[in-house]
Write a protein that holds these residues in place. Structure first.
Motif, PDB file in Angstrom:
ATOM      1  N   SER A 216       0.844  -1.188   0.000  1.00  0.00           N
ATOM      2  CA  SER A 216       0.000   0.000   0.000  1.00  0.00           C
ATOM      3  C   SER A 216       0.883   1.243   0.000  1.00  0.00           C
ATOM      4  N   TYR A 217       0.389   2.301  -0.610  1.00  0.00           N
ATOM      5  CA  TYR A 217       1.105   3.573  -0.622  1.00  0.00           C
ATOM      6  C   TYR A 217       0.716   4.431   0.579  1.00  0.00           C
ATOM      7  N   HIS A 218       1.665   5.214   1.022  1.00  0.00           N
ATOM      8  CA  HIS A 218       1.380   6.344   1.914  1.00  0.00           C
ATOM      9  C   HIS A 218       2.056   7.541   1.269  1.00  0.00           C
ATOM     10  N   HIS A 219       1.268   8.492   0.786  1.00  0.00           N
ATOM     11  CA  HIS A 219       1.810   9.591  -0.015  1.00  0.00           C
ATOM     12  C   HIS A 219       2.240  10.768   0.855  1.00  0.00           C
ATOM     13  N   ASP A 220       3.021  10.452   1.861  1.00  0.00           N
ATOM     14  CA  ASP A 220       3.685  11.425   2.732  1.00  0.00           C
ATOM     15  C   ASP A 220       4.917  10.741   3.306  1.00  0.00           C
ATOM     16  N   ASP A 221       5.780  11.511   3.934  1.00  0.00           N
ATOM     17  CA  ASP A 221       6.916  10.942   4.667  1.00  0.00           C
ATOM     18  C   ASP A 221       6.403  10.436   6.004  1.00  0.00           C
ATOM     19  N   GLU A 222       6.440   9.119   6.191  1.00  0.00           N
ATOM     20  CA  GLU A 222       5.869   8.525   7.407  1.00  0.00           C
ATOM     21  C   GLU A 222       6.586   8.968   8.675  1.00  0.00           C
ATOM     22  N   GLN A 223       7.801   9.511   8.539  1.00  0.00           N
ATOM     23  CA  GLN A 223       8.536   9.989   9.710  1.00  0.00           C
ATOM     24  C   GLN A 223       8.010  11.341  10.199  1.00  0.00           C
ATOM     25  N   LYS A 224       7.188  12.004   9.361  1.00  0.00           N
ATOM     26  CA  LYS A 224       6.657  13.319   9.736  1.00  0.00           C
ATOM     27  C   LYS A 224       5.132  13.347   9.787  1.00  0.00           C
ATOM     28  N   TYR A 225       4.507  12.694   8.799  1.00  0.00           N
ATOM     29  CA  TYR A 225       3.060  12.816   8.650  1.00  0.00           C
ATOM     30  C   TYR A 225       2.436  11.449   8.423  1.00  0.00           C
ATOM     31  N   ARG A 226       1.753  10.945   9.449  1.00  0.00           N
ATOM     32  CA  ARG A 226       0.910   9.774   9.235  1.00  0.00           C
ATOM     33  C   ARG A 226      -0.532  10.248   9.076  1.00  0.00           C
ATOM     34  N   GLY A 227      -1.378   9.377   8.571  1.00  0.00           N
ATOM     35  CA  GLY A 227      -2.746   9.790   8.321  1.00  0.00           C
ATOM     36  C   GLY A 227      -2.864  10.518   6.996  1.00  0.00           C
ATOM     37  N   GLY A 228      -3.536  11.658   6.974  1.00  0.00           N
ATOM     38  CA  GLY A 228      -3.749  12.378   5.717  1.00  0.00           C
ATOM     39  C   GLY A 228      -4.352  13.749   5.967  1.00  0.00           C
ATOM     40  N   PRO A 229      -4.849  14.412   4.931  1.00  0.00           N
ATOM     41  CA  PRO A 229      -4.847  14.034   3.515  1.00  0.00           C
ATOM     42  C   PRO A 229      -3.443  14.107   2.902  1.00  0.00           C
ATOM     43  N   ALA A 230      -3.209  13.256   1.924  1.00  0.00           N
ATOM     44  CA  ALA A 230      -1.886  13.178   1.309  1.00  0.00           C
ATOM     45  C   ALA A 230      -1.491  14.514   0.680  1.00  0.00           C
ATOM     46  N   GLY A 231      -0.244  14.939   0.934  1.00  0.00           N
ATOM     47  CA  GLY A 231       0.316  16.100   0.275  1.00  0.00           C
ATOM     48  C   GLY A 231      -0.214  17.443   0.734  1.00  0.00           C
ATOM     49  N   LEU A 232      -1.064  17.468   1.746  1.00  0.00           N
ATOM     50  CA  LEU A 232      -1.646  18.738   2.194  1.00  0.00           C
ATOM     51  C   LEU A 232      -0.833  19.401   3.292  1.00  0.00           C
ATOM     52  N   TRP A 233      -0.441  18.616   4.278  1.00  0.00           N
ATOM     53  CA  TRP A 233       0.197  19.225   5.452  1.00  0.00           C
ATOM     54  C   TRP A 233       1.599  19.724   5.148  1.00  0.00           C
ATOM     55  N   GLU A 234       2.257  19.177   4.113  1.00  0.00           N
ATOM     56  CA  GLU A 234       3.554  19.712   3.705  1.00  0.00           C
ATOM     57  C   GLU A 234       3.411  21.161   3.236  1.00  0.00           C
ATOM     58  N   ILE A 235       2.345  21.449   2.492  1.00  0.00           N
ATOM     59  CA  ILE A 235       2.086  22.818   2.055  1.00  0.00           C
ATOM     60  C   ILE A 235       1.724  23.691   3.251  1.00  0.00           C
ATOM     61  N   TYR A 236       0.895  23.177   4.116  1.00  0.00           N
ATOM     62  CA  TYR A 236       0.425  23.940   5.276  1.00  0.00           C
ATOM     63  C   TYR A 236       1.589  24.372   6.158  1.00  0.00           C
ATOM     64  N   TYR A 237       2.540  23.460   6.393  1.00  0.00           N
ATOM     65  CA  TYR A 237       3.661  23.757   7.294  1.00  0.00           C
ATOM     66  C   TYR A 237       4.921  24.227   6.562  1.00  0.00           C
ATOM     67  N   GLY A 238       4.844  24.430   5.245  1.00  0.00           N
ATOM     68  CA  GLY A 238       5.989  24.953   4.508  1.00  0.00           C
ATOM     69  C   GLY A 238       7.131  23.978   4.377  1.00  0.00           C
ATOM     70  N   ASP A 239       6.843  22.683   4.322  1.00  0.00           N
ATOM     71  CA  ASP A 239       7.889  21.669   4.152  1.00  0.00           C
ATOM     72  C   ASP A 239       8.300  21.641   2.673  1.00  0.00           C
ATOM     73  N   PRO A 240       9.574  21.851   2.364  1.00  0.00           N
ATOM     74  CA  PRO A 240       9.982  21.928   0.950  1.00  0.00           C
ATOM     75  C   PRO A 240       9.907  20.608   0.213  1.00  0.00           C
ATOM     76  N   VAL A 241       9.919  19.477   0.907  1.00  0.00           N
ATOM     77  CA  VAL A 241       9.855  18.180   0.242  1.00  0.00           C
ATOM     78  C   VAL A 241       8.669  17.376   0.746  1.00  0.00           C
ATOM     79  N   ASN A 242       8.176  16.505  -0.122  1.00  0.00           N
ATOM     80  CA  ASN A 242       7.037  15.646   0.182  1.00  0.00           C
ATOM     81  C   ASN A 242       7.460  14.203  -0.037  1.00  0.00           C
ATOM     82  N   GLY A 243       7.515  13.420   1.027  1.00  0.00           N
ATOM     83  CA  GLY A 243       7.901  12.022   0.918  1.00  0.00           C
ATOM     84  C   GLY A 243       6.750  11.153   0.447  1.00  0.00           C
ATOM     85  N   VAL A 244       7.095   9.994  -0.128  1.00  0.00           N
ATOM     86  CA  VAL A 244       6.127   8.962  -0.507  1.00  0.00           C
ATOM     87  C   VAL A 244       6.758   7.622  -0.169  1.00  0.00           C
TER      88      VAL A 244
END
Length: 551
Positions: free
Chosen positions: A133-161
């Motif tokens: 199964s995919y998790h479209h975030d860096d599991e070391q920072k963001y578990r759950g979801g929505p995918a790819g949203l919280w990186e923008i919200y917190y200004g994270d320059p990279v998005n893990g998958v």
């Protein structure tokens, strides 16, 4: 695992990639549950009103191309189907013993989860290599979801998958493949589409690795990251403000901030970047800047007639393309007079040079011509002369050719993901046909994939400079130590970072580190305003707007 023959676009892409590598679909595990139809009053009573803004945006404002539905009836025709009901306990779903036994009877290698929800229990071990199964975030920072949203919200320059084998712990499975993309912080739709579509082929890559008998990770992630949920109304409204601010900033930078690169020489061999602790204390000698509306970048070296030369990209904003130029190197630095080294009608940059059997060769970037060409040096001029095409019909960026462990290796990225996905090709002889690595792309990481200069050996180990483009294009150079490199395997680890020299006029990026003999060549950038660049960018945006309105 699915709910019907209709898949989201990224899921369909994943299945197509799997089938294109001669893997087979053996069984469809269908969710037998029917959607519960609620009356209007019941819908109002059970609706989560705190998520109203996000749900409205997701339905009417965010346009996710990756989640459009695709009918896969033709591709799955004739494949056995097993309809399964699950028992729900809290947020978890459990398969019955009877269904698990039936699934096991098919002797599956792995199960892909494109349906159902949070799975737990014996179903996790119903296939040899579990459920993927995919998790479209860096599991070391963001578990759950929505995918790819919280990186923008917190200004994270990279998005893990991650592509993971599921375990009992949410988003903390056994990682089969992991990558990092630059966060598209001005568009949630573009960011999510990038994450879903560009990682879709990872299932096929992981399956290929297993079929080749390559080592597989068996340790689950030790993440302790918080579990995120759909943002409430106030947070979602603030998220929209962040998107609007980022979009204004994005367009402003594209229109008004032009890159002004320049090149310099450091009087130390390139391997000292590893062996010398104070390499960054070296004083670079900068070349005289290119005229207004142009810049010099991507420097490499060569020798001819008892003299040393730099060969580099000379980019013109007015022409919208670059040519390859040379300048002589002396103790005082790179001399200002330049001349053409390679003359073609196409855009050419990154004139990577190397020596073999006394001859000097160059493999410049020419992605607009969709080819990688090998040139040899005519030392009498000096000028590079075309010898052969190494690869044709491929939009290769920054091709880097070197010999290691019995093979000639050709590394590059593709224009589509030029800063993120590293591809490798190989050949036993320089003049023989090059073949694709068995598991391309070999790396997905915007922080350290794109080639950035000359690979070099030190104390028997191979080191590869790469660009970190996570915050801006060519922000800095990362030195990777190559741990494993064969036609079927690739692994490297970052060991050092080379940042721009802060006591120079060029502090906004550094993206080339190349060695030739006893000296090292670098480039760095500053930002300036170029009317030619402004005119070009404005024209592109206008044409895009007209096309979108007409479309």
């Amino acid at each position: 695992m699915c709910s019907s023959h209709s898949f989201q676009q990224w899921q369909a892409d994943a299945l197509h990639a799997l089938l294109s590598r001669d893997h087979k679909l053996v069984l469809l595990i269908r969710d037998a549950r029917k959607p519960v139809r609620k009356g209007f009053t019941e819908k109002l009573r059970t609706f989560n009103w705190d998520q109203l803004v996000f749900k409205l945006c997701n339905r009417y404002f965010f346009r996710h191309r990756s989640r459009q539905r695709v009918d896969m009836s033709g591709e799955v025709s004739g494949i056995p189907e097993l309809s399964c009901n699950v028992e729900t306990k809290g947020f978890s779903e459990y398969f019955s013993r009877q269904d698990i036994d039936q699934i096991r009877s098919y002797d599956l290698d792995f199960i892909i989860r494109f349906g159902f929800n949070i799975l737990r229990g014996e179903i996790l071990n119903a296939a040899k290599h579990g459920i993927w199964s995919y998790h479209h975030d860096d599991e070391q920072k963001y578990r759950g979801g929505p995918a790819g949203l919280w990186e923008i919200y917190y200004g994270d320059p990279v998005n893990g998958v991650i592509l993971q084998r599921l375990t009992e712990k949410l988003d903390a499975g056994i990682i089969l493949k992991k990558g990092w993309f630059k966060t598209v912080d001005h568009s949630y739709s573009a960011n999510l589409d990038q994450l879903l579509l560009e990682s879709a082929a990872w299932i096929a890559q992981a399956a290929t690795a297993i079929s080749l008998g390559l080592p597989v990770n068996t340790e689950p992630s030790a993440t302790r990251a918080n579990v995120f949920k759909v943002p409430g109304n106030l947070k979602c409204l603030w998220f929209l403000v962040i998107l609007f601010r980022n979009k204004i900033r994005f367009h402003y930078r594209e229109l008004f901030l032009s890159e002004k690169w320049n090149i310099a020489i450091i009087s130390r061999p390139v391997h000292e970047v590893i062996s010398l602790g104070d390499f960054m204390a070296s004083k670079p000698v900068w070349m005289k800047e290119a005229p207004t509306g142009s810049y010099y970048a991507d420097p490499f070296g060569f020798s001819a007639g008892g003299k040393d030369f730099a060969v580099f990209e000379h980019f013109s904003y007015a022409k919208g393309k670059a040519t390859i130029a040379t300048a002589e190197i002396k103790n005082v630095g790179i001399l200002p007079g330049i001349s053409d080294a390679i003359v073609t009608p196409d855009h050419q940059s990154y004139p990577y040079t190397f020596e073999d059997k006394g001859e000097i060769y160059c493999t410049p970037e020419s992605f607009t011509a969709k080819k990688i060409a090998l040139y040899s040096l005519n030392k009498d001029i000096p000028e590079f002369v075309l010898q052969k095409l190494l690869l044709d019909g491929i939009e290769a960026v920054d091709p880097t050719l070197f010999f290691f462990n019995g093979y000639w290796w050709l590394f590059f990225t593709l224009k589509r993901q030029s800063n993120t996905e590293l591809h490798a090709w190989y050949s036993e002889e320089l003049w023989s046909e090059f073949r694709s690595h068995l598991n391309n792309p070999v790396k997905t990481d915007v922080r350290s994939s794109r080639p950035a200069g000359t690979p070099f050996q030190y104390q028997g180990a191979l080191y590869r400079p790469a660009q970190d483009c996570s915050t801006t294009y060519g922000a800095r150079v990362v030195i990777n130590k190559v741990v494993r490199l064969t036609p079927s395997e690739f692994e490297e680890i970052p060991v050092k970072v080379i940042s721009p020299f802060m006591d120079s006029p060029y502090t906004k990026g550094l993206h080339t580190l190349s060695g030739w003999g006893t000296f090292t060549l670098i480039d760095s950038k500053r930002f300036t305003f170029s009317f030619a660049s402004f005119r070009s960018q404005f024209s592109k945006k206008y044409r895009h707007l007209v096309k979108r309105n007409n479309g």
